[in-house]
Design a protein around this motif. Structure first.
Motif, mmCIF file in Angstrom:
data_model
loop_
_atom_site.group_PDB
_atom_site.id
_atom_site.type_symbol
_atom_site.label_atom_id
_atom_site.label_comp_id
_atom_site.label_asym_id
_atom_site.label_seq_id
_atom_site.Cartn_x
_atom_site.Cartn_y
_atom_site.Cartn_z
ATOM 1 N N LYS A 29 0.584 -66.461 -57.670
ATOM 2 C CA LYS A 29 1.902 -66.705 -58.267
ATOM 3 C C LYS A 29 2.291 -68.177 -58.134
ATOM 4 C CE LYS A 29 3.631 -62.029 -58.115
ATOM 5 N NZ LYS A 29 4.803 -61.190 -57.954
ATOM 6 N N ASN A 32 0.287 -70.002 -60.913
ATOM 7 C CA ASN A 32 0.813 -69.706 -62.248
ATOM 8 C C ASN A 32 2.182 -70.325 -62.464
ATOM 9 O OD1 ASN A 32 -1.460 -68.266 -62.998
ATOM 10 N ND2 ASN A 32 -0.592 -66.285 -62.444
ATOM 11 N N GLN A 36 3.025 -72.997 -65.424
ATOM 12 C CA GLN A 36 3.934 -72.623 -66.513
ATOM 13 C C GLN A 36 5.248 -73.401 -66.487
ATOM 14 O OE1 GLN A 36 2.929 -70.653 -69.037
ATOM 15 N NE2 GLN A 36 0.976 -70.649 -67.976
ATOM 16 N N SER A 52 7.843 -62.231 -65.001
ATOM 17 C CA SER A 52 6.787 -61.721 -65.885
ATOM 18 C C SER A 52 6.987 -60.218 -66.071
ATOM 19 C CB SER A 52 5.402 -62.023 -65.311
ATOM 20 O OG SER A 52 5.240 -61.439 -64.042
ATOM 21 N N SER A 57 2.412 -61.695 -62.256
ATOM 22 C CA SER A 57 1.734 -62.968 -62.496
ATOM 23 C C SER A 57 2.581 -64.217 -62.257
ATOM 24 C CB SER A 57 1.214 -63.015 -63.931
ATOM 25 O OG SER A 57 2.286 -63.143 -64.848
ATOM 26 N N LYS A 59 3.971 -65.831 -64.510
ATOM 27 C CA LYS A 59 3.799 -66.740 -65.647
ATOM 28 C C LYS A 59 5.128 -67.008 -66.335
ATOM 29 C CE LYS A 59 -1.070 -66.052 -66.421
ATOM 30 N NZ LYS A 59 -2.126 -65.578 -67.303
ATOM 31 N N THR A 72 10.223 -71.516 -66.384
ATOM 32 C CA THR A 72 9.362 -71.560 -67.553
ATOM 33 C C THR A 72 10.201 -71.898 -68.766
ATOM 34 O OG1 THR A 72 9.501 -69.145 -67.551
ATOM 35 C CG2 THR A 72 7.486 -70.099 -66.752
#
Length: 128
Positions: A29, A32, A36, A52, A57, A59, A72
């Motif tokens: 994590k 990621n 991101q 996510s 994840s 992401k 993100t």
């Protein structure tokens, strides 16, 4: 007391099903989230909201680091920027922070996240 120390103290009071703190953030994590949200390698992650779809994840995420918040989009706000940022009300799957949009699709409690961020903002404002 530094802002990051004050933020750490505030985070100790936080509880949310989608929140990971400190060493509870797995390497996967961490990797990621950094990729991101474009988080610098030297930034220490204090807390991470995994946004996510299956919460596996990171992401999609919101990260609280030693020097500010990241999410993100990608987007980042230093503590000084965060202190001045407008935090909107959740609208469907979106939360606006300082004019930047955070996708909170599927977050289990959007209001709790918004309240936590507003509380953190007050703590940061008092520390600047």
């Amino acid at each position: 007391t530094t802002i990051s120390e004050t933020v750490r103290q505030e985070l100790e009071r936080w509880s949310h099903p989608d929140l990971l703190k400190g060493d509870k953030i797995s390497d996967k994590k961490d990797y990621n989230a950094r990729a991101q949200a474009k988080i610098p390698r030297n930034e220490k992650l204090l807390a991470l909201f995994d946004l996510s779809i299956l919460r596996k994840s990171a992401k999609k995420c919101l990260v609280i680091g030693e020097n500010g918040i990241y999410f993100t989009g990608p987007a980042q706000l230093s503590w000084n920027e965060f202190a001045k940022a407008q935090i909107g009300e959740p609208e469907g799957d979106r939360l606006t922070i300082g004019g930047r949009i955070l996708d909170v699709t599927g977050l289990s409690d959007q209001k709790a996240l918004t309240d936590m961020l507003r509380n953190l903002q007050q703590v940061v404002r008092r520390s600047i």
